[in-house]
Write a protein that holds these residues in place. Sequence first.
Motif, PDB file in Angstrom:
ATOM      1  N   ARG A 186      -2.578  10.769  -8.818  1.00  0.00           N
ATOM      2  CA  ARG A 186      -3.100   9.414  -8.923  1.00  0.00           C
ATOM      3  C   ARG A 186      -2.834   8.826 -10.308  1.00  0.00           C
ATOM      4  O   ARG A 186      -3.602   8.021 -10.795  1.00  0.00           O
ATOM      5  N   SER A 222       2.169   6.252  -9.494  1.00  0.00           N
ATOM      6  CA  SER A 222       1.882   6.930  -8.228  1.00  0.00           C
ATOM      7  C   SER A 222       2.076   6.004  -7.032  1.00  0.00           C
ATOM      8  O   SER A 222       2.333   6.467  -5.912  1.00  0.00           O
ATOM      9  N   ASP A 223       1.961   4.685  -7.259  1.00  0.00           N
ATOM     10  CA  ASP A 223       2.083   3.730  -6.154  1.00  0.00           C
ATOM     11  C   ASP A 223       3.524   3.429  -5.782  1.00  0.00           C
ATOM     12  O   ASP A 223       3.771   2.749  -4.784  1.00  0.00           O
ATOM     13  N   GLU A 267       6.916   8.656  -3.582  1.00  0.00           N
ATOM     14  CA  GLU A 267       6.479   9.440  -2.441  1.00  0.00           C
ATOM     15  C   GLU A 267       7.361  10.680  -2.317  1.00  0.00           C
ATOM     16  O   GLU A 267       8.504  10.705  -2.783  1.00  0.00           O
ATOM     17  N   MET A 319       0.839  -1.199   0.000  1.00  0.00           N
ATOM     18  CA  MET A 319       0.000   0.000   0.000  1.00  0.00           C
ATOM     19  C   MET A 319       0.873   1.247   0.000  1.00  0.00           C
ATOM     20  O   MET A 319       1.882   1.298   0.708  1.00  0.00           O
ATOM     21  N   GLN A 320       0.486   2.226  -0.774  1.00  0.00           N
ATOM     22  CA  GLN A 320       1.282   3.439  -0.875  1.00  0.00           C
ATOM     23  C   GLN A 320       1.238   4.220   0.427  1.00  0.00           C
ATOM     24  O   GLN A 320       0.204   4.395   1.053  1.00  0.00           O
TER      25      GLN A 320
END
Length: 273
Positions: free
Chosen positions: A24, A28-29, A32, A1-2
């Motif tokens: 998004r 994107s996953d 950060e 999970m991001q």
Amino acid sequence: MQKTEQDSGYQNKHFKSIHLDTYRGIASDIMELNRPVADGFMKTSDMRGDVVIMQKPQDRVWDYDEIGFVRVAKLLKLPRLNFWRNGTGFIQTKKSEGVWYIAINDQELANKVVRAEDNSRKFDERFVDAFKEEVKRGLVTCLKREKLLNGGQYNFAFLVGYHGLISYNLVAGPSILAAAFISGEASLVASALAFSSIANAASNGINLFGAGLTHVEQRLFGDVFKGNTPDFNDPFVKHSLFELIMPPVPIDRLILGLRYLNKHSHELIKTIK
């Protein structure tokens, strides 16, 4: 999970921040924000508006559930793409309600990465590197517009700032310094530098007084004067005694911000392992 930006535990030192959790799009996953580096840029350049990095809307309007950020959702309900300021490369920028938006055309950016046919690295790695470069370009655009154009607010602060810069620093200051060096008088050099500092303080003081007066006017009369007079978030309005002797147009913050990006932009976004 991001991981979200709030999960990192870092507390921003500047009162404005950069947001990547609204993006998004592609990869994107696995990306950060490096919050200490992002905060360092905001603090060094003294940005007066939050920066939101998002996916450029394509052929449809997105609702806030898909974006995950209410203010972005309201922005995207404006007519299609004609509200975006023309950008260069794969980014476009806009300022709305005090927030800077950097929209990245990740679809076209991905196509460019694929066409490059670099088999030495994976697509994800190459896309993230290209994404970082576009974010840097967007931040440079926002930084220049804020520090040189008062974020698009051509008001009292803007007029006083450039009047002080042109009248005192670009005309009177160099003339006095030239005369001082020609005459060889050290006292004249010191006087010229003192004159420049006093002139800057006077110009910045007027802006600060105008912002305070505006605050009182808005408390008494509502938003009648909004948009025509400065507020404390205007880049041309100084926030400390030290800043009062700085140039009335925050060129110093522009230079520091550009220098910071040149040195640290590759660290601004990191890949999630």
